[in-house]
Write an enzyme that holds these catalytic residues in place. Structure first.
Site, PDB file in Angstrom:
ATOM      1  N   HIS A 152      66.300 -20.371  -9.979  1.00  0.00           N
ATOM      2  CA  HIS A 152      65.886 -21.379  -9.002  1.00  0.00           C
ATOM      3  C   HIS A 152      65.294 -22.609  -9.702  1.00  0.00           C
ATOM      4  O   HIS A 152      64.242 -22.528 -10.311  1.00  0.00           O
ATOM      5  CB  HIS A 152      64.839 -20.743  -8.087  1.00  0.00           C
ATOM      6  CG  HIS A 152      64.386 -21.609  -6.967  1.00  0.00           C
ATOM      7  ND1 HIS A 152      63.103 -22.067  -6.871  1.00  0.00           N
ATOM      8  CD2 HIS A 152      65.040 -22.098  -5.892  1.00  0.00           C
ATOM      9  CE1 HIS A 152      62.969 -22.785  -5.773  1.00  0.00           C
ATOM     10  NE2 HIS A 152      64.135 -22.823  -5.162  1.00  0.00           N
ATOM     11  N   GLU A 195      70.609 -23.136 -10.590  1.00  0.00           N
ATOM     12  CA  GLU A 195      70.565 -23.840  -9.311  1.00  0.00           C
ATOM     13  C   GLU A 195      70.030 -25.256  -9.462  1.00  0.00           C
ATOM     14  O   GLU A 195      68.825 -25.444  -9.616  1.00  0.00           O
ATOM     15  CB  GLU A 195      69.664 -23.104  -8.314  1.00  0.00           C
ATOM     16  CG  GLU A 195      69.821 -23.642  -6.905  1.00  0.00           C
ATOM     17  CD  GLU A 195      68.527 -24.049  -6.219  1.00  0.00           C
ATOM     18  OE1 GLU A 195      67.463 -24.050  -6.859  1.00  0.00           O
ATOM     19  OE2 GLU A 195      68.604 -24.398  -5.031  1.00  0.00           O
ATOM     20  N   ASP A 244      69.215 -28.684  -7.457  1.00  0.00           N
ATOM     21  CA  ASP A 244      69.168 -29.481  -6.230  1.00  0.00           C
ATOM     22  C   ASP A 244      69.616 -30.882  -6.608  1.00  0.00           C
ATOM     23  O   ASP A 244      69.229 -31.393  -7.666  1.00  0.00           O
ATOM     24  CB  ASP A 244      67.740 -29.530  -5.679  1.00  0.00           C
ATOM     25  CG  ASP A 244      67.220 -28.158  -5.272  1.00  0.00           C
ATOM     26  OD1 ASP A 244      67.998 -27.362  -4.724  1.00  0.00           O
ATOM     27  OD2 ASP A 244      66.024 -27.908  -5.495  1.00  0.00           O
ATOM     28  N   HIS A 264      64.498 -32.028  -6.604  1.00  0.00           N
ATOM     29  CA  HIS A 264      64.389 -31.272  -5.367  1.00  0.00           C
ATOM     30  C   HIS A 264      64.373 -32.176  -4.142  1.00  0.00           C
ATOM     31  O   HIS A 264      64.787 -31.769  -3.057  1.00  0.00           O
ATOM     32  CB  HIS A 264      63.120 -30.420  -5.389  1.00  0.00           C
ATOM     33  CG  HIS A 264      62.912 -29.613  -4.153  1.00  0.00           C
ATOM     34  ND1 HIS A 264      62.072 -29.995  -3.141  1.00  0.00           N
ATOM     35  CD2 HIS A 264      63.475 -28.447  -3.760  1.00  0.00           C
ATOM     36  CE1 HIS A 264      62.099 -29.080  -2.186  1.00  0.00           C
ATOM     37  NE2 HIS A 264      62.941 -28.142  -2.527  1.00  0.00           N
TER      38      HIS A 264
HETATM   39  O1  G3P Z   1      68.243 -23.430  -2.266  1.00  0.00           O
HETATM   40  C1  G3P Z   1      67.556 -22.270  -1.999  1.00  0.00           C
HETATM   41  C2  G3P Z   1      66.172 -22.680  -1.935  1.00  0.00           C
HETATM   42  O2  G3P Z   1      65.979 -23.363  -3.139  1.00  0.00           O
HETATM   43  C3  G3P Z   1      65.963 -23.619  -0.788  1.00  0.00           C
HETATM   44  O3  G3P Z   1      64.779 -24.134  -0.895  1.00  0.00           O
HETATM   45  O4  G3P Z   1      63.414 -26.064  -1.083  1.00  0.00           O
HETATM   46  O5  G3P Z   1      63.661 -24.629  -3.051  1.00  0.00           O
HETATM   47  O6  G3P Z   1      65.532 -26.071  -2.332  1.00  0.00           O
HETATM   48  P1  G3P Z   1      64.346 -25.274  -1.902  1.00  0.00           P
HETATM   49 CA    CA Z   2      67.379 -25.403  -3.626  1.00  0.00          CA
END
Ligand code: G3P
Ligand code: CA
Length: 327
Positions: free
Chosen positions: A9, A36, A38, A51
């Site tokens: 994450h 991951e 964003d 993010h």
């Molecule tokens: O993308 C899964 C999770 O990361 C969603 O929440 O706010 O961390 O992007 P966020």
């Molecule tokens: Ca995310």
């Protein structure tokens, strides 16, 4: 046997400032299946990893007097935000900034890296994955799990994300069917548009309720859900309409753990993350987002070993310590 994915994450964001090449690099070293990013857009249409499009919280932009006048207030997806926004900066300007730890109170050790790492583009992240794939030879490819952030906001500025995301994946060998890619979004319109453009798997993100799972199954391949939604019944309902279930977010600090798994009162101290992950694995989830991929991989592998042992008599070759590594 279950195939349970460990998704790093924002990289290994418990150990490095999130969304930096160093965070993703560490996640790959620790054995994460997917990294991951964003994604948001710059003014000149480049996808970068943040993010949110407001970058005051995770970069040193406030320390750059040349950008002081760019600070402003605007409404984004119905929320009023004040700060510095990626759509007001070219990529060249973004590259003069450096990342900062988002959670300095909870992750003070990460603050040692403040000011050291630039903000990566999506292309640079895919280059990192490609280089790791080459080093691995024919072994399993690193997966990428991009999330479009504020797609409607950016589309309204003439900076739609869908085509740039798909083109970047294609450029780096992640565009073909069967590539280890999931594209995720909270915005169903964004996912429906992507469905018309690609056969890559899509993930509908959900935070407050599961909603109409059968409807999501018309365009998505899975759901990415907050832990509170990942009840055994919720997981079964999603599987009943052939949706994969990926859960977020698993973090080691007491602040994010249930009371019975905390190690004490200090919010930043690490509690029993392993125990929390195991609880969700028992519910039959298909993957999970984790800020500490080394822990996530260790717990997942031990869990799968346990499942295997339930189905096999113990022999000298299938004892946990004797099995080949390399998942
Ligand atoms: O993308 C899964 C999770 O990361 C969603 O929440 O706010 O961390 O992007 P966020
Ligand atoms: Ca995310």
């Amino acid at each position: 046997m279950p195939n349970i994915l460990v998704i790093a994450h924002r990289g290994a964001s418990g150990e490095r400032p999130e969304h930096t090449i160093e965070s993703y690099r560490l996640a790959i070293e620790e054995g994460a299946d997917y990294i991951e990013p964003d994604l948001v857009m710059t003014r000149d249409g480049v996808l970068i990893a943040r993010h949110e499009n407001e970058i005051g919280g995770t970069t040193d932009v406030a320390q750059h007097p040349e950008f002081a006048a760019r600070r402003r207030t605007q409404s984004i997806d119905g929320e009023t935000m004040t700060g510095w926004f990626t759509e007001d900066f070219t990529l060249a300007e973004i590259k003069t900034l450096r990342a900062r730890e988002r959670l300095p109170e909870l992750r003070p050790q990460n603050c040692a890296f403040d000011g050291k790492f630039p903000i990566p583009t999506f292309d640079e992240i895919l280059e990192l994955a490609t280089a790791a794939n080459i080093r691995r030879g024919g072994a399993r490819k690193i997966g990428v799990y991009p999330e479009t952030k504020h797609p409607a906001h950016f589309a309204g500025l003439g900076l739609a994300q869908e085509r740039p995301v798909l083109d970047a994946l294609q450029r780096h060998g992640y565009g073909a069917a069967g590539s280890p890619v999931f594209i995720q979004s909270f915005d169903p319109r964004n996912l429906r548009e992507l469905r018309g453009m690609t056969s890559l798997p899509l993930i509908q993100l959900l935070q407050h309720e599961l909603g109409d799972l059968a409807e999501f199954a018309k365009y998505a391949d899975g759901i990415g859900i907050a832990k509170v939604l990942a009840t055994p019944e919720g997981v079964r309902a999603a599987h009943a309409v052939n949706l994969k279930v990926h859960v977020w977010t698993f973090r080691a600090e007491n602040e994010f753990l249930p009371d019975d798994l905390k190690s004490g009162p200090a919010p930043a101290a690490h509690g029993n993350l392993e125990g929390e992950i195991r609880r969700f694995l028992d519910r039959g989830i298909d993957g999970y987002f984790c800020d500490f991929p080394a822990v996530g991989v260790r717990v997942r592998d031990a869990y799968i070993s346990g499942v295997q042992l339930l189905h096999q008599p113990l022999t000298a070759t299938n004892l946990p310590g004797n099995r080949p590594q390399g998942r």
